[in-house]
Design a protein around this motif. Structure first.
Motif, PDB file in Angstrom:
ATOM      1  N   ALA A 280      68.870 -19.008  55.520  1.00  0.00           N
ATOM      2  CA  ALA A 280      67.634 -19.795  55.488  1.00  0.00           C
ATOM      3  C   ALA A 280      67.678 -20.789  54.323  1.00  0.00           C
ATOM      4  CB  ALA A 280      66.429 -18.881  55.358  1.00  0.00           C
ATOM      5  N   ALA A 281      67.120 -21.973  54.549  1.00  0.00           N
ATOM      6  CA  ALA A 281      67.125 -23.030  53.541  1.00  0.00           C
ATOM      7  C   ALA A 281      65.755 -23.139  52.880  1.00  0.00           C
ATOM      8  CB  ALA A 281      67.501 -24.366  54.182  1.00  0.00           C
ATOM      9  N   ALA A 282      65.745 -23.187  51.556  1.00  0.00           N
ATOM     10  CA  ALA A 282      64.515 -23.352  50.785  1.00  0.00           C
ATOM     11  C   ALA A 282      64.733 -24.497  49.800  1.00  0.00           C
ATOM     12  CB  ALA A 282      64.170 -22.063  50.047  1.00  0.00           C
ATOM     13  N   VAL A 283      63.978 -25.575  49.953  1.00  0.00           N
ATOM     14  CA  VAL A 283      64.195 -26.795  49.170  1.00  0.00           C
ATOM     15  C   VAL A 283      62.868 -27.239  48.552  1.00  0.00           C
ATOM     16  CG1 VAL A 283      64.920 -29.217  49.260  1.00  0.00           C
ATOM     17  CG2 VAL A 283      66.099 -27.500  50.679  1.00  0.00           C
ATOM     18  N   LEU A 284      62.881 -27.432  47.258  1.00  0.00           N
ATOM     19  CA  LEU A 284      61.736 -28.004  46.546  1.00  0.00           C
ATOM     20  C   LEU A 284      62.121 -29.403  46.078  1.00  0.00           C
ATOM     21  CD1 LEU A 284      59.021 -28.063  44.987  1.00  0.00           C
ATOM     22  CD2 LEU A 284      60.189 -26.852  43.118  1.00  0.00           C
ATOM     23  N   VAL A 285      61.287 -30.396  46.401  1.00  0.00           N
ATOM     24  CA  VAL A 285      61.497 -31.768  45.961  1.00  0.00           C
ATOM     25  C   VAL A 285      60.347 -32.124  45.019  1.00  0.00           C
ATOM     26  CG1 VAL A 285      61.771 -34.172  46.671  1.00  0.00           C
ATOM     27  CG2 VAL A 285      62.626 -32.330  48.144  1.00  0.00           C
ATOM     28  N   THR A 286      60.676 -32.491  43.785  1.00  0.00           N
ATOM     29  CA  THR A 286      59.612 -32.738  42.812  1.00  0.00           C
ATOM     30  C   THR A 286      60.054 -33.724  41.738  1.00  0.00           C
ATOM     31  OG1 THR A 286      58.100 -31.699  41.224  1.00  0.00           O
ATOM     32  CG2 THR A 286      60.309 -30.751  41.396  1.00  0.00           C
ATOM     33  N   PRO A 287      59.107 -34.543  41.245  1.00  0.00           N
ATOM     34  CA  PRO A 287      59.406 -35.385  40.085  1.00  0.00           C
ATOM     35  C   PRO A 287      59.122 -34.678  38.756  1.00  0.00           C
ATOM     36  CG  PRO A 287      57.280 -35.982  40.990  1.00  0.00           C
ATOM     37  CD  PRO A 287      57.811 -34.877  41.852  1.00  0.00           C
TER      38      PRO A 287
ATOM     39  N   GLY B 188      67.388 -27.195  81.411  1.00  0.00           N
ATOM     40  CA  GLY B 188      66.881 -27.846  80.215  1.00  0.00           C
ATOM     41  C   GLY B 188      66.761 -26.837  79.092  1.00  0.00           C
ATOM     42  N   ILE B 189      66.858 -27.289  77.850  1.00  0.00           N
ATOM     43  CA  ILE B 189      66.651 -26.416  76.691  1.00  0.00           C
ATOM     44  C   ILE B 189      65.684 -27.107  75.733  1.00  0.00           C
ATOM     45  CG2 ILE B 189      68.964 -25.418  76.911  1.00  0.00           C
ATOM     46  CD1 ILE B 189      69.725 -27.055  74.369  1.00  0.00           C
ATOM     47  N   ASP B 190      65.084 -26.306  74.851  1.00  0.00           N
ATOM     48  CA  ASP B 190      64.200 -26.907  73.850  1.00  0.00           C
ATOM     49  C   ASP B 190      65.018 -27.522  72.718  1.00  0.00           C
ATOM     50  OD1 ASP B 190      65.058 -24.389  73.057  1.00  0.00           O
ATOM     51  OD2 ASP B 190      63.156 -23.804  72.151  1.00  0.00           O
ATOM     52  N   ALA B 191      65.975 -26.768  72.159  1.00  0.00           N
ATOM     53  CA  ALA B 191      66.775 -27.249  71.041  1.00  0.00           C
ATOM     54  C   ALA B 191      67.855 -26.218  70.741  1.00  0.00           C
ATOM     55  CB  ALA B 191      65.907 -27.465  69.795  1.00  0.00           C
ATOM     56  N   GLU B 192      68.841 -26.630  69.944  1.00  0.00           N
ATOM     57  CA  GLU B 192      69.831 -25.693  69.420  1.00  0.00           C
ATOM     58  C   GLU B 192      69.331 -25.239  68.048  1.00  0.00           C
ATOM     59  OE1 GLU B 192      73.683 -27.464  69.254  1.00  0.00           O
ATOM     60  OE2 GLU B 192      73.605 -28.161  71.323  1.00  0.00           O
ATOM     61  N   ALA B 193      68.557 -24.185  68.022  1.00  0.00           N
ATOM     62  CA  ALA B 193      67.907 -23.778  66.774  1.00  0.00           C
ATOM     63  C   ALA B 193      68.926 -23.238  65.771  1.00  0.00           C
ATOM     64  CB  ALA B 193      66.852 -22.720  67.064  1.00  0.00           C
ATOM     65  N   GLY B 194      68.816 -23.708  64.533  1.00  0.00           N
ATOM     66  CA  GLY B 194      69.628 -23.183  63.443  1.00  0.00           C
ATOM     67  C   GLY B 194      68.783 -22.339  62.516  1.00  0.00           C
ATOM     68  N   PRO B 195      69.321 -21.974  61.341  1.00  0.00           N
ATOM     69  CA  PRO B 195      68.545 -21.179  60.382  1.00  0.00           C
ATOM     70  C   PRO B 195      67.264 -21.896  59.979  1.00  0.00           C
ATOM     71  CG  PRO B 195      70.863 -21.273  59.755  1.00  0.00           C
ATOM     72  CD  PRO B 195      70.679 -22.258  60.866  1.00  0.00           C
ATOM     73  N   THR B 196      66.244 -21.131  59.680  1.00  0.00           N
ATOM     74  CA  THR B 196      64.952 -21.703  59.323  1.00  0.00           C
ATOM     75  C   THR B 196      65.026 -22.482  58.017  1.00  0.00           C
ATOM     76  OG1 THR B 196      62.587 -21.217  59.119  1.00  0.00           O
ATOM     77  CG2 THR B 196      64.106 -19.701  58.032  1.00  0.00           C
ATOM     78  N   GLU B 197      64.107 -23.443  57.854  1.00  0.00           N
ATOM     79  CA  GLU B 197      64.091 -24.311  56.674  1.00  0.00           C
ATOM     80  C   GLU B 197      62.662 -24.515  56.202  1.00  0.00           C
ATOM     81  OE1 GLU B 197      67.441 -27.313  58.657  1.00  0.00           O
ATOM     82  OE2 GLU B 197      65.302 -27.831  58.607  1.00  0.00           O
ATOM     83  N   ILE B 198      62.514 -24.559  54.888  1.00  0.00           N
ATOM     84  CA  ILE B 198      61.263 -25.033  54.299  1.00  0.00           C
ATOM     85  C   ILE B 198      61.610 -26.060  53.238  1.00  0.00           C
ATOM     86  CG2 ILE B 198      61.202 -23.094  52.649  1.00  0.00           C
ATOM     87  CD1 ILE B 198      58.143 -23.367  52.632  1.00  0.00           C
ATOM     88  N   ALA B 199      60.911 -27.184  53.259  1.00  0.00           N
ATOM     89  CA  ALA B 199      60.977 -28.154  52.168  1.00  0.00           C
ATOM     90  C   ALA B 199      59.559 -28.314  51.627  1.00  0.00           C
ATOM     91  CB  ALA B 199      61.520 -29.493  52.646  1.00  0.00           C
ATOM     92  N   ILE B 200      59.454 -28.370  50.321  1.00  0.00           N
ATOM     93  CA  ILE B 200      58.144 -28.541  49.679  1.00  0.00           C
ATOM     94  C   ILE B 200      58.221 -29.776  48.791  1.00  0.00           C
ATOM     95  CG2 ILE B 200      56.397 -27.513  48.184  1.00  0.00           C
ATOM     96  CD1 ILE B 200      57.501 -24.759  48.912  1.00  0.00           C
ATOM     97  N   LEU B 201      57.357 -30.736  49.070  1.00  0.00           N
ATOM     98  CA  LEU B 201      57.207 -31.899  48.196  1.00  0.00           C
ATOM     99  C   LEU B 201      56.008 -31.622  47.289  1.00  0.00           C
ATOM    100  CD1 LEU B 201      57.860 -34.768  47.285  1.00  0.00           C
ATOM    101  CD2 LEU B 201      56.482 -35.618  49.211  1.00  0.00           C
TER     102      LEU B 201
END
Length: 440
Positions: free
Chosen positions: A277-284, A240-253
C-alpha cells in the motif's frame, strides 16, 4: 519509518515529476504468464478445475462452489446486530448516491422528422469479485452490488475466496452482506480462477453443480491482487472490466494548518491494507512533516497490523514529499493521480475544485478516507497506479452503455440525400449513396 523526497526549488517537467514520485511496482506482465494456465484450466474443465485451484491457492477444496441458499440465509441471521445496522446504513447511503447517478435519456431533433435518441441500456449480467486475503471486504460487496443494481442489471453473481477455517465457504459477513442485498448467486471461488469463471462460464462437475455451474457474464468488477489484475487484462475484450486494480493508495495534500495526528492516522489507515500500500504526504511545511514523523512513531506500534503498516510506510511506494508551496503541492498530486486524495489545507474546498486527477477527493479534516471506505455514500472501488488520469471509480456508469436510436422520415432523408451521396462518392463508396437514392 517513511522516506522524504524534497522537490523544493526544483522546476520539473510533467514527466520528470511523475518519475520523481513514489509508486508501488506491480508486475502484471509477469503475473499474466502464471495466470494463463489457470484461465485455460477453468475454461476447459470448469468446476473440477475450480475445486483443484481452490485447494492449491486457498488451502481448501470447496464442496459447494455455489453457496447454498440455506447458508446465505443463515449468514444474514448470524450477523451481529451492530454490524448489520452498520451495513444497512452503508447500503442506504450508497444506494442514495448511486440512484442519483442514473443517466437520463436524450432526444435531439435535428429537423422536422429527423431525430436521434440516446438510450442507456444496462449490461445483461455482471460478475462481482470480492477479495478475501489479508482482510475481508463486506463493504466491497455493497459498493459493487449496489452500483450494478441501481444501473438496472438483471443478473448479478458474486465470487469470494473459500476460507479454510470456514469449511470452504467465503467469509460469513461477506455472505450475510450478499443476502442483505438480495444476491442469491454467490461462489466460493477466489483469485484469477474467479475471473476465468465469470469470463468463460463453468460447466458442472457432478450433481452438486448441475450441468452448468456458472453462466458467463458481460462485465467483471471488483478489486484484487496482481493475479486478479492480470486475469482481468487477459479476458478484457471478451468481457468488460472496471480496471486493473493495484495496491491501495492515499495521498494527502496538507499545509501547516493540518493536525499531524490526523494525517498520521490516515496514512496508517491505508497502509494496513497491504505491505505494498502507498502512503504519500505532500506538504510545504517542514514542521508538519516532522510532526507527522513523530506521530507515526507513536501510533504505528499501537495499531493491530503494525508490521504490515511499517512495511508499507518504509517501502519505495510511500514518502513525505516536500514542496515550495500549496500551489506546487497541487501540481504534484495532480501528477500523482492518487486513488484517494485528502486535502487538509486552509482553503481545502477551493483547492479540491482544482484537482484534475484522483479516484476520490476527501475535503477537510473531517472527511477521512475511512469514511469513504464505508459510510460516505461514495464508491470505494477506485482507480490506482495513476490510472485516475484517464478513468474513474466504479459507479452506475460502469454497468450501462449508451445506444443511439436514429429515426428519420421520408422528408427528412430526402432533405439530406444529395449530401449523403456527395460524401459517399468522395469516399469512393458509391453503394452507400445508392442505398439512399433507391428510396426515391
Amino acid at each position: 519509518m517513511i522516506s522524504r523526497i524534497d522537490l523544493r526549488g526544483r522546476s520539473l517537467s510533467r514527466r520528470e515529476l511523475i518519475d520523481a514520485l513514489p509508486r508501488a511496482e506491480l508486475d502484471v506482465e509477469h503475473a499474466a504468464a502464471a495466470v494463463l494456465p489457470v484461465l485455460e484450466a477453468v475454461r476447459t474443465r470448469g468446476a473440477s478445475a475450480l475445486r483443484e485451484l481452490g485447494e492449491r491457492f486457498d488451502g481448501v477444496r470447496p464442496e459447494h462452489l455455489r453457496v447454498p441458499a440455506d447458508v446465505l440465509a443463515g449468514a444474514v441471521e448470524a450477523l451481529a446486530p451492530e454490524i448489520r445496522a452498520a451495513l444497512e446504513e452503508t447500503i442506504r447511503r450508497v444506494r442514495q448516491v448511486h440512484a442519483a447517478q442514473r443517466p437520463a435519456p436524450l432526444v435531439t431533433d435535428l429537423a422536422p422528422g429527423a431525430q436521434v435518441r440516446q438510450r442507456w441500456i444496462p449490461v445483461r449480467r455482471v460478475g462481482l469479485y470480492v477479495p478475501g486475503g489479508l482482510a475481508v471486504y463486506p463493504s466491497s460487496v455493497v459498493m459493487n452490488v449496489v452500483a450494478a443494481q441501481e444501473a438496472g442489471v438483471g443478473s448479478l453473481a458474486v465470487a469470494s475466496p473459500p476460507q479454510k477455517d470456514r469449511g470452504g465457504l467465503p467469509d460469513p459477513v461477506v455472505l450475510g452482506t450478499c443476502a442483505l442485498l438480495g444476491v442469491d448467486e454467490v461462489y466460493a471461488v477466489g483469485g484469477a480462477q474467479a475471473v476465468a469463471m465469470f469470463a468463460y462460464g463453468a460447466v458442472g462437475e457432478d450433481d452438486r453443480d448441475g450441468a452448468v455451474l456458472c453462466e458467463p457474464v458481460d462485465v467483471i468488477t471488483g478489486p484484487g491482487n496482481v493475479y486478479v489484475a492480470a486475469a482481468k487484462r487477459l479476458v478484457r475484450g471478451r468481457v468488460g472490466i472496471d480496471a486493473e486494480a493495484g495496491p491501495t493508495e492515499i495521498a494527502i495534500l496538507a499545509d501547516q494548518s493540518a493536525d499531524p495526528r490526523h494525517v498520521a492516522a490516515d496514512l496508517i489507515s491505508q497502509a494496513e491494507h497491504d505491505p505494498l500500500a502507498a502512503a504519500v504526504l505532500v506538504t510545504p511545511s517542514s514542521a508538519l512533516a516532522d510532526a507527522v514523523d513523530v506521530a507515526l512513531a507513536q501510533l504505528v506500534p499501537a495499531t493491530a497490523n503494525a508490521e504490515r503498516v511499517r512495511t508499507a510506510l518504509a517501502g519505495t511506494q510511500s514518502a513525505i514529499v516536500l514542496v515550495d508551496d500549496v500551489r506546487a503541492g497541487l501540481e504534484v498530486v495532480n501528477a500523482y493521480g492518487a486513488e484517494h486524495l485528502e486535502i487538509q489545507t486552509e482553503d481545502a474546498a477551493a483547492l479540491a475544485e482544482q484537482v484534475t486527477s484522483a479516484g476520490a477527493i476527501f475535503v477537510g479534516p473531517y472527511s477521512p478516507v475511512s469514511l469513504g471506505d464505508y459510510m460516505a455514500g461514495s464508491n470505494h472501488v477506485l482507480p490506482t497506479g495513476g490510472s485516475s488520469h484517464f478513468t474513474s471509480g466504479l459507479g452506475v456508469h460502469s454497468f450501462v452503455r449508451p445506444v443511439q436510436v436514429v429515426e428519420y422520415d421520408a422528408g427528412a432523408l430526402a432533405a439530406v440525400a444529395d449530401r449523403v451521396v456527395a460524401l459517399a462518392d468522395a469516399e469512393r463508396l458509391p453503394a452507400h449513396g445508392e442505398a439512399v437514392r433507391v428510396r426515391f
